[in-house]
Structures are given as structure tokens and as C-alpha cells.
Design an enzyme around this catalytic site. Sequence first.
Site, PDB file in Angstrom:
ATOM      1  N   ARG A  36     138.092  62.656 -43.045  1.00 52.45           N
ATOM      2  CA  ARG A  36     137.831  62.135 -41.699  1.00 52.45           C
ATOM      3  C   ARG A  36     138.818  61.034 -41.306  1.00 52.45           C
ATOM      4  O   ARG A  36     139.147  60.894 -40.125  1.00 52.45           O
ATOM      5  CB  ARG A  36     136.394  61.621 -41.611  1.00 52.45           C
ATOM      6  N   LYS A 197     117.461  76.870 -43.261  1.00 53.56           N
ATOM      7  CA  LYS A 197     116.302  77.069 -42.378  1.00 53.56           C
ATOM      8  C   LYS A 197     116.663  77.748 -41.056  1.00 53.56           C
ATOM      9  O   LYS A 197     117.652  77.408 -40.413  1.00 53.56           O
ATOM     10  CB  LYS A 197     115.676  75.708 -42.057  1.00 53.56           C
ATOM     11  N   GLY A 350     129.862  70.343 -41.446  1.00 48.35           N
ATOM     12  CA  GLY A 350     128.740  70.270 -42.380  1.00 48.35           C
ATOM     13  C   GLY A 350     129.009  70.914 -43.726  1.00 48.35           C
ATOM     14  O   GLY A 350     130.091  70.788 -44.296  1.00 48.35           O
ATOM     15  N   GLY A 373     126.753  67.945 -37.145  1.00 42.90           N
ATOM     16  CA  GLY A 373     125.749  67.958 -36.078  1.00 42.90           C
ATOM     17  C   GLY A 373     126.349  68.199 -34.703  1.00 42.90           C
ATOM     18  O   GLY A 373     125.795  68.928 -33.883  1.00 42.90           O
TER      19      GLY A 373
END
Length: 394
Positions: A36, A197, A350, A373
Site C-alpha cells: 500500500r 459467506k 482483500g 471493502g
Amino acid sequence: MNKKTVRDLELRGKRVFCRVDFNVPLQDGVIADDTRIRAALPTINYLIEQGARVILASHLGRPKGKVVDELRLDPVAKRLSELLNKEINKTDEVIGEAVMQKVAELNDGELLLLENVRFLSGEEKNDQDLAKALAELAEIFVNDAFGAAHRAHASTEGIANHLPAVAGFLMERELEFLGKSLSNPERPFTAIIGGAKVKDKIGVIENLMDKVDNLIIGGGLAYTFIKALGMEIGNSLLEEDKLDLARWFIEKAKTKNIRLLLPVDVVVADEFSEKADTKVVEIAKIPPEWQALDIGPQTIGMFSEVIKNSRLVIWNGPMGVFEMDLFAQGTYAVAEAMAESSAVTIIGGGDSAAAVEASGLAGKMTHISTGGGASLEFMEGKELPGVVVLLDKE
């Protein structure tokens, strides 16, 4: 992208508040992965070359509005100094007299790194007094923190109410790759959705249903789809309350003529552990007490074939529990198929980004998003607060 960037403003001699995303993983006070920081270098170097007086701001971790010494940005300042080959002046506060003094002492082309903005409770609350105090440090706001663009915080959104706001190069690159891919995709367009999920990916699957030619579902969320088709899944991950939704997605794919691909064979384990006994079984033959933790070789072949014949591939979420070597093969095989494909390949941040880095294939991807996100919300078709506030091109 219809937002103004750093190229559109005169920067020489101007105080520029540049919000970056230096939220890097730390181990015992040492940066474990500086991706980053490196991603922000093109913007930082440009600001220096243009003679701006640069004030860098970032969050690190979740200090929840309190000073946490382990989350100070000193390791970041050290690494940034090495990467830029330049002395980095860092403050111990975010705002206040001492900070104002240091800003006033900046010369053209010099840098100042503020302390972790989340040490102030007003940051995550988007407190307008804090936003104003941050704005008073500068004359221009540059947002290059795509990873925090989905948050309406004082240093990402609030500050833009008080200063002319433009995108940095990383923000521009993220919006162009993700935006162009979703609004005008090369075809065949394949989306690969993994992760644990269904509930985390509902918005993404829904939004992509109107755009893709092929939809590959892997990872833990695949077993809710398998169960929805009437098969037994043993002890595999299941979201009972999402079975109807999975059936609806399966029907919608049919009516829209989308090719929906689910695993046809899986690696099952007798326990969730590196020491587990494992075997490969057909999807309809998962033993009652076993759980599926990765896709099998037939599935890898099928998914890889689709990837190879695509012109655009977007991937978000691993195919199995890739953190354990025993169940990482499927995820790495997808990364390999993407690396070998001639398609435009986009990794949606992610865990998928972490997996691609771990596989050593990061350099072979067209674009790896720095925002987990943020890229997820962008793929859901949501507007990002840190982007909305930037000035539009005329």
C-alpha cells in the site's frame, strides 16, 4: 473517470493535504507488506516534482479514537523514507499548534507525515470541526486512499467540504479499471466470486448478474448453492437462511442466459485443521461428517478453461481455506489460470489480493485493487463517499 485529478491543478508552492492508505500489516513493529505504501508513490512523487508542500495523512489499524503507541506511523515514516530516498518529517499529533508550526516550515517539494488520523475520535464520526481543522492545514485536498474511499470520514469526505478536492493517481487507476470494466466490459466477461459467506457477496452477485457472461462461484459460499440444488454437503459451511436466495440466483442466471459454474468435485477433510485426513470426492458424494474446504482437480480444470476463454476476468474471494497449505491449491490454480490468460485480469482486493501476492503471480495481473471493502462496494454498484466529493471534470 469523470473526476478531476492532481494533473488538473496548479500545485507549485501550494499546501496539499494528501490522504493515502498506509494501513499496512505490522508484525512486532515491523511492516510485513509495504504494497500500500508503494501504491501511493506515483502520486507522492508527482506532488514533490510539482513543488507542492505535501501533508500526508493515513489511518493504521483500529485505535478507536485513542492514542495506541503500537499503531503510530513511525514504521511507515521509516519505510517511506527508504522508498523515496528522502528524509521524512513526522508529527506526533494530527492537528494542533505544533502541527501548524511544522506545516508553516514546509518548503516547496517537502513532505510532512501526520500521526494516525484514527487517534482522533472525530475521524470515523466525520466530525465537521475536525474536518475543518484538517482543511486549515492546506489549500488543496488530494484523495489517493481508495482503500478508505467507502468510508465517510473526516479525512476522506468531510475535508472536501472545505477544500478543492481531486483524485490521486492510485484513486484514478482504481476507478478507471473497476469502472470501465463494469460499465463497458470486454466479452466474454467472467466474474469469480469466492469467500466464506453468501451474505457478504449478495450485492456483488446481484450487480454482476446484469453484466457477466460467466459467473463462477467457489469458496465457502458455494456450498449454500450446492445445498440449494438438493445435494448433501456434510459438515461444509452452510447459510440456512440464504438457501432461497441461492435458488433465486440460480434461476435468474438461467433466465439471463448466464453460465453459472459451481464446483463439481471438492477436497474434503475430517476436521478443520492442517493435520486433517483429506480426500477428493464428487460434489454429490461429500461424506456426512466431512467438510469441503477447497475445490477439486476437475473443478480447477473447468474453471481454468472458462478463464482462458474470457476477455475480462474479475476475481473476489478465495476458492478454499487458502491460509492452510492443504486447502490452497484451488485458489492458487485460479491465480495461475488468470496469469496465463490473455484477458484483462482484475483482482478485487482483500483475501484474493493476499492470495495472488502469496502465489507470486501478482506481477502477471492487469490490476490488483488495494481496497478490499471499497472494491467490494464499488462492485456492488454503490457510490463511494470519498469519490463522490471529488471535483467533476467540466
